[in-house]
Design an enzyme around this catalytic site. Structure first.
Site, short mmCIF file in Angstrom:
data_model
loop_
_atom_site.label_atom_id
_atom_site.label_comp_id
_atom_site.label_asym_id
_atom_site.label_seq_id
_atom_site.Cartn_x
_atom_site.Cartn_y
_atom_site.Cartn_z
N CYS A 255 20.63 35.11 50.89
CA CYS A 255 20.84 33.74 50.40
C CYS A 255 19.46 33.39 49.79
CB CYS A 255 21.22 32.63 51.30
SG CYS A 255 22.66 32.90 51.89
N ARG B 160 18.88 38.42 46.52
CA ARG B 160 19.19 38.06 48.05
C ARG B 160 20.53 37.79 48.39
NH1 ARG B 160 14.23 36.52 50.19
NH2 ARG B 160 15.37 35.44 51.81
N TRP C 260 24.83 34.71 50.31
CA TRP C 260 25.34 35.99 50.79
C TRP C 260 26.15 35.42 51.95
CZ3 TRP C 260 25.49 38.85 55.40
CH2 TRP C 260 25.64 39.84 55.43
N GLY D 278 20.12 31.25 56.32
CA GLY D 278 19.87 31.35 57.76
C GLY D 278 21.28 31.27 58.50
N GLU E 61 18.33 59.36 52.81
CA GLU E 61 17.57 58.44 51.87
C GLU E 61 18.60 58.84 50.69
OE1 GLU E 61 16.54 55.69 51.88
OE2 GLU E 61 16.04 55.11 49.79
N LYS F 146 21.51 55.89 48.96
CA LYS F 146 21.20 55.43 47.56
C LYS F 146 22.59 55.44 46.73
CE LYS F 146 18.31 53.40 47.63
NZ LYS F 146 17.54 53.32 48.61
N GLU G 129 25.03 53.02 48.36
CA GLU G 129 24.75 51.58 48.23
C GLU G 129 25.23 51.29 46.61
OE1 GLU G 129 20.73 50.22 50.32
OE2 GLU G 129 20.63 51.76 49.09
N HIS H 106 27.73 71.79 63.10
CA HIS H 106 28.57 71.00 64.20
C HIS H 106 29.46 70.20 63.69
CE1 HIS H 106 26.00 73.76 66.63
NE2 HIS H 106 24.76 73.42 66.02
N LYS I 131 19.32 42.17 49.40
CA LYS I 131 17.88 42.62 49.61
C LYS I 131 17.24 42.42 50.65
CE LYS I 131 14.34 44.83 47.05
NZ LYS I 131 14.84 45.92 47.54
#
Ligand code: G6P
Length: 611
Positions: free
Chosen positions: A2, A27, A73, A100, A484, A488, A491, A507, A606
């Site tokens: 947010c 955000r 968000w 929050g 990573e 990426k 996402e 495995h 983010k």
């Protein structure tokens, strides 16, 4: 998570707030809203991105010298107009934006329902503004006083800003656990979740501390603590430029940030690394290198991409410093009652410096006697301030939600920390130390060379963009890079991707391999090279498609892989900084080719300021 913006002063407030919301959209971006005062309070909100709110408001009279705005968000209640911020009090005179979570909102809501309050949304925020209104009415006090009383009962994290129809020259704000920056202009003030909406108007800012309340007028800023004592605002100078938060000719922030990496890595090394003279200076942790060298244990806490940087650092620090290192998901570490105490050093790694789980993990370890070091990108952030000491990554503002340049800067800084401790401890030879300093010095240039592969990687992306799943494999230093790369891709392209240690693939994940499955191997020349060659053969034997990231000049893997991307040679300890570049570009081009908004992927944010 947010974004909040507010303005009071001589300018037209709405355009300032709207522009600020666009800057803070990283955000959260599932809905947005603003409130202004113009012959009374007017609140407008819309599901969707800020652009949708802007369209909705085009042509409306938005004139006001005061405005608050929010980009959301969702936590409590689905994204819709009704649940968007600002939320208003029952009498329609107070409007509030909030970043929050109010954890005890259900209890407060029940109390308010019993008193006859009615709610229009499913949010915790609406409960809080009604709670403040209730206190104001029953105590016959000012909103500021009601807020203070209310916050004593509130459990959770918040930054809130309130505008009051009956007090049109004042904004009231409060902070606990979420970030709030106040820009100080001439006869005007700007409030925001970070400095990006402020920087084009003023470079003077005040970072509000937890449990502080700000009473903000056009020409006056009063800070008080929760017990109503005046605090002196500490004005700091912003060191970011407007160009750093604009796209600068690139199609997306993500691509701009990928291409900035030669410079940002250079910036993270600047003033610290002096390879020519064999020197390394880390002023931020000068007093703690001994503590690190003699630590019982180093525990790295982080989330997301920063956690992957922590994993690489585990390999680096154990090899260089011979100190045991553990890498923990901050959210798990905090809540599993870990054994931690004096003698342990926590390294909190975070781009934003505001990630709630990381903050809480640090707080609890600190309370148990551990030393806390921060590796953060955002100067003055909560994590930076909570740390005993730390090193900034200096990658500049990262706007793309999927982290790229922050990651490589974290790797560079964590490597510097490992080297500094190792040379002071004597756990590294002078010769290897000098070799690694030289290697680090060359990294920005080699990253620049890796970026030249952009066109080739775009073609590889076209070839595989319709795959349903991807597997990413690596060993040693390249194992976290594989993780990573997979992160990426999922996402920003919404393709399922898994990262795995290449040997562990036998495995389980090998059961997924068929001619449809692209497998990305991060297989640069390192101590595991022969082993990973065998792993590639195991995939080829099962008809998997192999995309291999290899070192320039490799003759062996190109003969067996379907697609090969050759990156400059580097010592394995620093090689992740280079081998991750093609993976960032691959994810970017696949995401773009599928038509997705790679800067604002669905459901993500983010800065994750809720636990
Ligand atoms: C979010 C972001 C990621 C980031 C993670 C940790 O999930 O989308 O890009 O890696 O938070 O954030 P931090 O600011 O602590 O590095």
């Amino acid at each position: 998570m947010c974004g909040i913006v507010a303005y009071i002063g001589q300018r037209d407030a709405y355009p300032v707030v709207l522009k600020g919301l666009k800057r803070l959209e990283y955000r959260g971006y599932d809905s947005a809203g603003v409130a202004i005062l113009n012959h009374g309070l007017h609140v407008y909100k819309k599901k969707g991105k800020v652009a949708q709110l802007e369209d909705f408001l085009t042509g409306k009279n938005m004139q006001s010298h005061i405005a608050i705005g929010h980009t959301r968000w969702a936590t409590h209640g689905e994204p819709c107009d009704r649940n968007s911020h600002p939320h208003v009090s029952g009498d329609g005179k107070l409007a509030m934006i909030h970043n929050g979570i109010i954890e005890n909102y259900a209890l407060l809501k029940q109390e308010l329902l019993n008193k006859g309050h009615q709610f229009e949304s499913d949010t915790d925020t609406e409960v809080l503004i009604h709670f403040i209104e209730e206190i104001r009415n029953s105590n016959q006090c000012a909103v500021e006083e009601a807020l203070r009383i209310a916050l004593k009962r509130v459990v959770g994290a918040y930054v809130i800003v309130i505008v009051d129809e009956d007090n049109p020259d004042t904004l009231i704000a409060a902070r606990k656990g979420s970030p709030l920056v106040i820009g100080v202009g001439k006869g005007e003030h700007f409030l925001a979740s970070d400095a990006s909406p402020i920087v084009e108007y003023t470079k003077e800012v005040v970072y509000v501390n937890d449990y502080e309340i700000a009473i903000v007028k056009a020409d006056e800023l009063i800070l008080k603590n929760i017990t109503n004592e005046r605090q002196t605002p500490y004005i700091q100078k912003l060191d970011i430029e407007l160009t750093a938060i604009e796209k600068g000719g690139f199609d997306h922030f993500m691509l701009k940030e990928i291409f900035e990496q030669p410079q940002t890595i250079f910036d993270s090394l600047r003033g610290r690394l002096d390879a020519k003279n064999g020197q390394l200076t880390l002023g931020g942790i000068r007093e703690y290198t001994d503590v690190l060298a003699n630590a019982r244990r180093v525990i790295i806490v982080a989330c997301g991409t920063s956690w992957h940087a922590g994993l690489v650092a585990e390999y680096m620090i154990e090899e260089l410093c011979r100190v045991p290192v553990e890498v923990e998901y901050a959210s798990e570490f905090r809540y599993r009652n870990p054994v931690v105490g004096p003698g342990d050093v926590i390294i909190a790694v975070s781009q934003s410096g505001e990630t709630a789980d990381t903050l809480v993990a640090m707080e609890s370890a600190k309370a148990q006697g551990a030393i806390i070091l921060g590796v953060c990108n955002v100067v003055g952030s909560s994590i930076a301030r909570l740390s005993h000491a730390g090193v900034y990554t200096h990658a500049g503002p990262e706007i793309g939600v999927a982290s790229t340049k922050a990651f490589t800067a974290q790797l560079a800084v964590l490597c510097l920390i490992g080297l500094k401790v190792a040379i002071e401890k004597g756990s590294i030879s002078q010769q290897r130390f000098q070799h690694l300093l030289d290697e680090l010095q060359d990294i920005p240039e080699k990253v620049g060379l890796a970026l030249k592969l952009n066109e080739q990687i775009k073609q590889v992306a076209q070839k595989y963009k319709d795959a349903r799943d991807f597997l990413y494999l690596g060993r040693g230093y390249n194992f976290p890079v594989a993780l990573e790369g997979a992160l990426k891709l999922k996402e920003i392209s919404y393709i399922h991707a898994e990262g795995y240690p290449a040997a562990e693939m036998k495995h389980g994940p090998i059961a997924l391999v068929d001619e449809q499955l692209p497998v990305v191997f991060v297989a640069t020349r390192d101590s595991f090279y022969e082993k990973i060659v065998s792993n590639i053969q195991e995939i080829k034997a099962r008809k998997g498609k192999v995309i291999a990231i290899v070192t320039e000049g490799d003759q062996i893997i190109p003969a067996m892989a379907d697609d090969v991307i050759q990156v400059p040679e580097a010592d394995e300890l620093v090689s992740p900084i280079i081998s991750v570049i093609p993976l960032q570009l691959l994810a970017y081009h696949i995401g773009v080719s599928k038509g997705y908004d790679v800067d604002k992927p669905r459901n993500l944010a983010k800065s994750v300021t809720v636990e």
